[in-house]
Design a protein around this motif. Sequence first.
Motif, short mmCIF file in Angstrom:
data_model
loop_
_atom_site.label_atom_id
_atom_site.label_comp_id
_atom_site.label_asym_id
_atom_site.label_seq_id
_atom_site.Cartn_x
_atom_site.Cartn_y
_atom_site.Cartn_z
N TYR A 1 10.43 8.21 2.93
CA TYR A 1 9.32 8.01 3.87
C TYR A 1 9.41 6.61 4.45
CZ TYR A 1 6.59 6.09 -0.22
OH TYR A 1 6.14 5.40 -1.34
N LEU A 2 8.83 6.45 5.62
CA LEU A 2 9.03 5.22 6.41
C LEU A 2 7.72 4.47 6.62
CD1 LEU A 2 11.37 6.64 9.23
CD2 LEU A 2 12.05 5.53 7.08
N GLU B 1 0.84 -1.21 0.00
CA GLU B 1 0.00 0.00 0.00
C GLU B 1 0.88 1.26 0.00
OE1 GLU B 1 -3.69 -2.03 2.54
OE2 GLU B 1 -3.02 -0.02 3.07
N MET B 2 1.98 1.22 0.76
CA MET B 2 2.81 2.43 0.87
C MET B 2 3.65 2.68 -0.38
SD MET B 2 1.95 3.95 3.55
CE MET B 2 3.23 5.15 3.98
N ILE B 3 4.02 1.62 -1.10
CA ILE B 3 4.87 1.85 -2.28
C ILE B 3 4.04 2.32 -3.47
CG2 ILE B 3 4.79 -0.46 -3.38
CD1 ILE B 3 7.90 -0.29 -3.56
N THR B 4 2.71 2.26 -3.35
CA THR B 4 1.85 2.63 -4.49
C THR B 4 0.95 3.85 -4.23
OG1 THR B 4 0.29 0.99 -3.61
CG2 THR B 4 1.70 0.28 -5.43
N HIS B 5 0.22 3.86 -3.11
CA HIS B 5 -0.81 4.91 -2.96
C HIS B 5 -0.19 6.27 -2.62
CE1 HIS B 5 -3.43 1.63 -3.51
NE2 HIS B 5 -3.26 1.11 -2.32
N MET C 1 9.72 8.46 -9.49
CA MET C 1 10.28 7.13 -9.24
C MET C 1 10.12 6.81 -7.75
SD MET C 1 14.23 5.68 -9.50
CE MET C 1 14.86 6.44 -7.99
N ILE C 2 9.63 5.61 -7.47
CA ILE C 2 9.51 5.13 -6.09
C ILE C 2 10.38 3.88 -5.97
CG2 ILE C 2 7.96 4.21 -4.30
CD1 ILE C 2 7.27 7.06 -4.91
N THR C 3 11.16 3.78 -4.89
CA THR C 3 11.90 2.52 -4.68
C THR C 3 11.72 2.10 -3.22
OG1 THR C 3 13.94 3.48 -3.81
CG2 THR C 3 13.71 3.40 -6.22
N GLN C 4 11.88 0.77 -2.98
CA GLN C 4 12.06 0.36 -1.59
C GLN C 4 13.52 0.65 -1.32
OE1 GLN C 4 13.77 -2.01 0.29
NE2 GLN C 4 14.66 -3.36 -1.24
N SER C 5 13.81 1.44 -0.29
CA SER C 5 15.19 1.93 -0.13
C SER C 5 15.83 1.41 1.16
CB SER C 5 15.19 3.47 -0.17
OG SER C 5 14.20 4.02 0.68
N GLU C 6 15.58 0.13 1.44
CA GLU C 6 16.23 -0.53 2.58
C GLU C 6 15.85 0.13 3.91
OE1 GLU C 6 17.30 -3.39 0.29
OE2 GLU C 6 18.16 -3.44 2.30
N SER C 7 16.70 -0.10 4.91
CA SER C 7 16.31 0.36 6.26
C SER C 7 17.39 1.28 6.84
CB SER C 7 16.17 -0.86 7.20
OG SER C 7 16.05 -0.40 8.53
N PRO C 8 17.01 2.39 7.45
CA PRO C 8 18.02 3.25 8.10
C PRO C 8 18.64 2.57 9.31
CG PRO C 8 15.80 4.03 8.60
CD PRO C 8 15.65 2.92 7.60
N PHE D 1 11.08 3.98 1.97
CA PHE D 1 10.81 4.09 0.54
C PHE D 1 11.35 5.45 0.10
CE2 PHE D 1 7.94 0.49 0.44
CZ PHE D 1 7.46 0.42 1.74
N SER D 2 11.72 5.52 -1.18
CA SER D 2 12.17 6.82 -1.69
C SER D 2 11.15 7.30 -2.71
CB SER D 2 13.53 6.67 -2.38
OG SER D 2 13.34 6.01 -3.63
#
Length: 435
Positions: free
Chosen positions: A362-363, A206-210, A329-336, A376-377
């Motif tokens: 965003y987290l 949901e977070m990587i799309t909406h 562009m949206i990516t899953q950007s690993e974890s801080p 996510f970026s």
Amino acid sequence: MNALGRHILVEFYDCSPELMNDVVHIENSMVAAAETAGATVINSTFHHFSPYGVSGVVVIQESHLAIHTWPEYGYAAVDLFTCGDSVDPWVSYTYLKDAFQSGHGSSMELRRGQLSLLKRNDFNLDALRDVAPKSIEADGTITRDVWFTERDENIALSLKHSGNQLYKKDSPYQRVEVFETLAYGNMLTLDGMVMCTQKDEYVYHEMITHVPMFSHTKAKRALVIGGGDGGTVRELLRHEQLEEVTLVEIDELVIEACKLHLPETAVAFGNPRLNLLVEDGIKYINDCEDGRYDLIIVDSADPVGPGEGLFTAEFYSQVYRCLTPDGVMITQSESPRFNSGVFVEIYETYKQIFGQDKVHCYLAAIPTYPTGTWSFSYSSKGNSQPLQFDREAAAKFSKEQGLKYYNEDVHTAAFALPNFVKELLSNGSQQAINA
Ligand code: SAM
């Protein structure tokens, strides 16, 4: 016998490395070895370590069987401890030598509890006997604790599963597995890394799309690279405005595994608006025409295996080229927290390509990803701002679609970053070491 028990320490050499890393096979073999020797199994607990290695113990009424494996050496250290005369540990030895395809086994037998050295105490045994725990469940079943563990050199995430693996195949790219976890439903893993579970996949998808769909409302064409579990395209296709969603997944086994065992994640594979391509996303993006997509989501695994190439500046420059002037562009950007070095590095790369103030982090809280804190970026080629969105429309959509995580408040809050993340992103790699 002049001792309480017999303890055999076993060295199994030249075993199949595959089998030495197969927690299900090892656990089943150890339980079967105990039962073949006539033991009564009470409980078993096994850990599968990533990237490899298994440790486990089978508790029997007559003591225990234990194992630690080194797949990289094809070696297993086993100990077989049985008390009394009713169970012969050498029967278990023979069973396991065969089960592990060991080319060479050596062993040493110790007598435990030499009767001549033991002095019987006269404390009230009956009182003790009352508190002894139930040995096996009332219906005769044994409790099995088999764990899947993902870890790096410092921390780990373990999920208990039922022990019967639902899917296990090696593709040319990675090992694709599905485990039946007790707390999170069926879980897809690739090369020993958690990808998604039935119970919490909705957070990620949901977070990587909406988030982009509500802040970039003119999107008509979307591209997803990776995402073979189907969750990302399922969420995108909820948006009627999208005329075309293209999914480029390199590994058809991921699609197969999810269709079979995570059907609610794979539900959109039959959608007529979906253009599903099984090929390398890197090649696809290199061959793609300029400015073709309004939204490109890189739903890749971690920067290893086939996903490694999806974390390079070259790849993201191509993504930039394939976006429309207003594209996102949206990516899953690993974890801080889990891979903070990689986290910082990829944000530095995004900023070089899209511009310092065009990249946002965003987290979301994803319990089955190591540390639970995932990022996510959001990178804009044009002027699209992630926090400029129609809150009413987002609230209405979230309700109508019955979303379980995304809503207008979560959308805004996700971009409120803790200080340590802000520092990581502003001070770059130096901070990653201190995080
Ligand atoms: N939700 C997961 C996560 O956050 O890690 C990732 C989703 S999905 C399972 C990751 C997918 O990326 C995998 O199915 C993998 O096969 C795919 N993938 C990796 N490298 C790829 C490439 N070069 N081209 C296309 N798909 C790729």
